[in-house]
Motif scaffolding. Structure first.
Motif, PDB file in Angstrom:
ATOM      1  N   ALA A 118     -57.576  -7.298 -29.571  1.00 13.16           N
ATOM      2  CA  ALA A 118     -57.409  -6.927 -28.174  1.00 13.16           C
ATOM      3  C   ALA A 118     -57.448  -5.469 -27.795  1.00 13.16           C
ATOM      4  CB  ALA A 118     -56.182  -7.493 -27.739  1.00 13.16           C
ATOM      5  N   VAL A 119     -57.888  -4.969 -26.734  1.00 13.06           N
ATOM      6  CA  VAL A 119     -57.941  -3.584 -26.331  1.00 13.06           C
ATOM      7  C   VAL A 119     -57.292  -3.549 -24.825  1.00 13.06           C
ATOM      8  CG1 VAL A 119     -59.390  -1.725 -25.741  1.00 13.06           C
ATOM      9  CG2 VAL A 119     -60.197  -3.458 -27.195  1.00 13.06           C
ATOM     10  N   VAL A 120     -55.989  -2.835 -24.702  1.00 10.86           N
ATOM     11  CA  VAL A 120     -55.165  -2.443 -23.646  1.00 10.86           C
ATOM     12  C   VAL A 120     -55.718  -1.349 -22.883  1.00 10.86           C
ATOM     13  CG1 VAL A 120     -52.779  -2.388 -22.592  1.00 10.86           C
ATOM     14  CG2 VAL A 120     -53.212  -3.824 -24.650  1.00 10.86           C
ATOM     15  N   ARG A 140     -55.766   9.274 -24.733  1.00  8.65           N
ATOM     16  CA  ARG A 140     -54.725   9.080 -25.980  1.00  8.65           C
ATOM     17  C   ARG A 140     -55.008   7.486 -26.513  1.00  8.65           C
ATOM     18  NH1 ARG A 140     -54.222  13.631 -25.175  1.00  8.65           N
ATOM     19  NH2 ARG A 140     -52.802  14.806 -25.913  1.00  8.65           N
ATOM     20  N   TYR A 141     -54.720   7.282 -27.727  1.00  8.50           N
ATOM     21  CA  TYR A 141     -54.707   5.976 -28.221  1.00  8.50           C
ATOM     22  C   TYR A 141     -53.703   5.441 -29.341  1.00  8.50           C
ATOM     23  CZ  TYR A 141     -56.326   7.430 -33.050  1.00  8.50           C
ATOM     24  OH  TYR A 141     -56.083   7.708 -34.390  1.00  8.50           O
ATOM     25  N   LEU A 142     -53.485   4.194 -29.174  1.00  6.90           N
ATOM     26  CA  LEU A 142     -52.695   3.659 -30.280  1.00  6.90           C
ATOM     27  C   LEU A 142     -53.349   2.687 -31.042  1.00  6.90           C
ATOM     28  CD1 LEU A 142     -49.382   3.506 -28.116  1.00  6.90           C
ATOM     29  CD2 LEU A 142     -49.522   4.744 -29.928  1.00  6.90           C
ATOM     30  N   VAL A 143     -53.162   2.144 -32.148  1.00  4.87           N
ATOM     31  CA  VAL A 143     -53.690   1.055 -32.860  1.00  4.87           C
ATOM     32  C   VAL A 143     -52.577   0.452 -34.070  1.00  4.87           C
ATOM     33  CG1 VAL A 143     -54.582   2.645 -34.643  1.00  4.87           C
ATOM     34  CG2 VAL A 143     -55.843   0.656 -34.567  1.00  4.87           C
ATOM     35  N   THR A 144     -52.831  -0.928 -34.138  1.00  5.56           N
ATOM     36  CA  THR A 144     -51.737  -1.589 -34.796  1.00  5.56           C
ATOM     37  C   THR A 144     -52.346  -1.366 -36.258  1.00  5.56           C
ATOM     38  OG1 THR A 144     -52.976  -3.757 -34.439  1.00  5.56           O
ATOM     39  CG2 THR A 144     -51.105  -2.906 -32.941  1.00  5.56           C
ATOM     40  N   THR A 190     -47.186  -1.548 -21.802  1.00  4.23           N
ATOM     41  CA  THR A 190     -47.804  -0.858 -22.913  1.00  4.23           C
ATOM     42  C   THR A 190     -46.957  -0.754 -24.328  1.00  4.23           C
ATOM     43  OG1 THR A 190     -49.156   0.128 -21.238  1.00  4.23           O
ATOM     44  CG2 THR A 190     -49.006   0.867 -23.620  1.00  4.23           C
ATOM     45  N   LYS A 191     -45.902   0.066 -24.030  1.00  5.78           N
ATOM     46  CA  LYS A 191     -45.170   0.178 -25.329  1.00  5.78           C
ATOM     47  C   LYS A 191     -44.596  -1.037 -26.029  1.00  5.78           C
ATOM     48  CE  LYS A 191     -41.017   2.313 -27.162  1.00  5.78           C
ATOM     49  NZ  LYS A 191     -39.837   3.303 -26.753  1.00  5.78           N
ATOM     50  N   GLY A 192     -44.125  -2.183 -25.119  1.00  8.26           N
ATOM     51  CA  GLY A 192     -43.660  -3.433 -25.756  1.00  8.26           C
ATOM     52  C   GLY A 192     -44.882  -4.239 -26.413  1.00  8.26           C
ATOM     53  N   LEU A 193     -45.738  -4.172 -25.564  1.00  8.03           N
ATOM     54  CA  LEU A 193     -47.028  -5.060 -26.216  1.00  8.03           C
ATOM     55  C   LEU A 193     -47.525  -4.457 -27.565  1.00  8.03           C
ATOM     56  CD1 LEU A 193     -48.540  -7.577 -25.517  1.00  8.03           C
ATOM     57  CD2 LEU A 193     -50.368  -6.119 -24.404  1.00  8.03           C
ATOM     58  N   VAL A 206     -54.584   0.265 -27.896  1.00 12.29           N
ATOM     59  CA  VAL A 206     -54.207   0.762 -26.716  1.00 12.29           C
ATOM     60  C   VAL A 206     -54.875   2.087 -26.367  1.00 12.29           C
ATOM     61  CG1 VAL A 206     -52.441   1.671 -25.181  1.00 12.29           C
ATOM     62  CG2 VAL A 206     -52.159  -0.210 -26.793  1.00 12.29           C
ATOM     63  N   LEU A 207     -55.702   2.229 -25.165  1.00 14.85           N
ATOM     64  CA  LEU A 207     -56.686   3.343 -24.604  1.00 14.85           C
ATOM     65  C   LEU A 207     -55.887   3.689 -23.552  1.00 14.85           C
ATOM     66  CD1 LEU A 207     -60.301   2.242 -25.497  1.00 14.85           C
ATOM     67  CD2 LEU A 207     -58.451   3.219 -27.129  1.00 14.85           C
ATOM     68  N   LEU A 208     -55.290   4.903 -23.307  1.00 16.52           N
ATOM     69  CA  LEU A 208     -54.567   5.149 -22.152  1.00 16.52           C
ATOM     70  C   LEU A 208     -55.199   6.618 -21.656  1.00 16.52           C
ATOM     71  CD1 LEU A 208     -51.826   7.228 -22.747  1.00 16.52           C
ATOM     72  CD2 LEU A 208     -50.806   5.269 -23.859  1.00 16.52           C
ATOM     73  N   ILE A 209     -54.573   6.941 -20.456  1.00 17.49           N
ATOM     74  CA  ILE A 209     -54.935   8.212 -19.919  1.00 17.49           C
ATOM     75  C   ILE A 209     -53.708   8.688 -19.193  1.00 17.49           C
ATOM     76  CG2 ILE A 209     -55.834   7.353 -17.808  1.00 17.49           C
ATOM     77  CD1 ILE A 209     -58.072   9.653 -17.826  1.00 17.49           C
ATOM     78  N   PHE A 210     -53.362   9.870 -19.325  1.00 16.21           N
ATOM     79  CA  PHE A 210     -52.418  10.502 -18.474  1.00 16.21           C
ATOM     80  C   PHE A 210     -52.795  10.799 -17.202  1.00 16.21           C
ATOM     81  CE2 PHE A 210     -51.181  12.292 -22.595  1.00 16.21           C
ATOM     82  CZ  PHE A 210     -50.054  11.591 -23.183  1.00 16.21           C
ATOM     83  N   CYS A 211     -52.068  10.271 -16.091  1.00 12.88           N
ATOM     84  CA  CYS A 211     -52.406  10.625 -14.683  1.00 12.88           C
ATOM     85  C   CYS A 211     -51.422  10.726 -13.774  1.00 12.88           C
ATOM     86  CB  CYS A 211     -53.394   9.452 -14.311  1.00 12.88           C
ATOM     87  SG  CYS A 211     -52.583   7.842 -14.271  1.00 12.88           S
ATOM     88  N   SER A 212     -51.738  10.944 -12.429  1.00 12.69           N
ATOM     89  CA  SER A 212     -50.637  10.726 -11.411  1.00 12.69           C
ATOM     90  C   SER A 212     -51.130   9.928 -10.140  1.00 12.69           C
ATOM     91  CB  SER A 212     -50.603  12.260 -10.754  1.00 12.69           C
ATOM     92  OG  SER A 212     -50.078  12.932 -11.676  1.00 12.69           O
ATOM     93  N   GLU A 213     -50.381   9.281  -9.350  1.00 12.39           N
ATOM     94  CA  GLU A 213     -50.686   8.355  -8.337  1.00 12.39           C
ATOM     95  C   GLU A 213     -51.529   9.156  -7.517  1.00 12.39           C
ATOM     96  OE1 GLU A 213     -50.052   5.314  -8.200  1.00 12.39           O
ATOM     97  OE2 GLU A 213     -48.130   4.846  -9.214  1.00 12.39           O
ATOM     98  N   GLY A 214     -52.481   8.474  -6.864  1.00 10.45           N
ATOM     99  CA  GLY A 214     -53.535   8.981  -5.779  1.00 10.45           C
ATOM    100  C   GLY A 214     -54.786   8.375  -6.055  1.00 10.45           C
ATOM    101  N   ASP A 215     -55.677   9.087  -5.926  1.00  4.71           N
ATOM    102  CA  ASP A 215     -57.120   8.616  -6.072  1.00  4.71           C
ATOM    103  C   ASP A 215     -57.422   8.637  -7.508  1.00  4.71           C
ATOM    104  OD1 ASP A 215     -59.818   8.055  -6.181  1.00  4.71           O
ATOM    105  OD2 ASP A 215     -60.587   9.646  -5.015  1.00  4.71           O
TER     106      ASP A 215
END
Length: 262
Positions: A118-120, A140-144, A190-193, A206-215
């Motif tokens: 699974a890829v979140v 960033r990424y996390l992997v079990t 994300t963290k709990g899953l 888990v593949l994630l990106i640091f971002c802010s609200e907006g476009d």
């Protein structure tokens, strides 16, 4: 939990499952929209649960009048058997105090369906990064451990950066003596899953990106391109992936300013 929309229940044995976390900027959901629209994935069913706020609307991936009035709900599953790919799109927040229940339902379905991994796709508040996270790429990424055994050093070979662990109180004098912990502010489940998947031996990344609200369209494009560097879902190795923008994005920021105001 899973209800098929076809005559026969689809088989997900050895499929890859991609799903978003409802997080800051809705980046994961936008990235999944791009994946479904570009690959023209058919809907094969939906998840029925009281853990999500109920909602319904028109077809967000319509290509004409014939399918524009299709009813779509809060949690739907799309699949491409030829790619061994299933995609879960979430369009509603999790009901307060039902996060743990929803995570367990998801993991139970993943294990019962026989998904190979699974890829979140997720995001985290950019303004809460520490000094080391301000450098370089925002991805960033996390992997079990279960998935780590299968892919080996694949992520390191791609040059990816693992999500850093941080002390609970970085400003304290004894912060260096504390055991660093995983911190994903604004990341929803994300963290709990991820932690639950580690505990239950589920192969998950888990593949994630640091971002802010907006476009957040550029963030979604960056995240889905990042994922495709690993999964190679688009068959165009000689150029950058060209993603198809869903019809629903025409009103991503509303319908514009009414001329009657002027």
């Amino acid at each position: 939990m899973f209800i098929t929309s076809q005559n026969a229940t689809p088989v997900f044995k050895d499929f890859t499952l991609v799903l978003p976390a409802v997080a800051v900027g809705n980046v994961g959901q936008l990235a999944v929209d791009l994946l479904i629209s570009t690959l023209n994935l058919p809907r094969v069913g939906f998840l029925h649960t009281d853990c999500l706020i109920p909602m319904a609307g028109n077809n967000p991936y319509t290509t004409g009048k014939d399918d524009a009035d299709e009813l779509h709900t809060a949690a739907e599953v799309f699949a491409a058997p030829e790619l061994k790919l299933a995609v879960l799109q979430l369009r509603a927040p999790i009901v307060k105090r039902k996060s743990r229940c929803f995570r367990q339902l998801l993991l139970s379905w993943i294990k019962a369906s026989g998904f190979s991994r699974a890829v979140v796709l997720s995001s985290s508040h950019a303004y809460q990064r520490d000094d080391q996270q301000l450098q370089g790429t925002p991805l960033r990424y996390l992997v079990t451990p279960s998935l780590q055994k299968c892919i080996g050093d694949a992520f390191k070979d791609l040059g990816w950066i693992e999500m850093e662990r941080m002390p609970i109180c970085p400003g304290r004098l004894d912060a260096e003596a504390e055991e660093p912990r995983l911190y994903v502010p604004g990341g929803g489940i994300t963290k709990g899953l991820y932690i639950d998947s580690c505990t239950e031996d589920v192969p998950l990344a888990v593949l994630l990106i640091f971002c802010s609200e907006g476009d957040n369209v550029p963030d979604a494009l960056a995240l889905v391109n990042h994922m495709d560097d690993w999964l190679h879902l688009l068959d165009n190795p000689n150029r950058e992936p060209k993603w198809k923008i869903p019809t629903s994005w025409n009103l991503l920021f509303g319908s514009g300013i009414p001329p009657a105001l002027f």
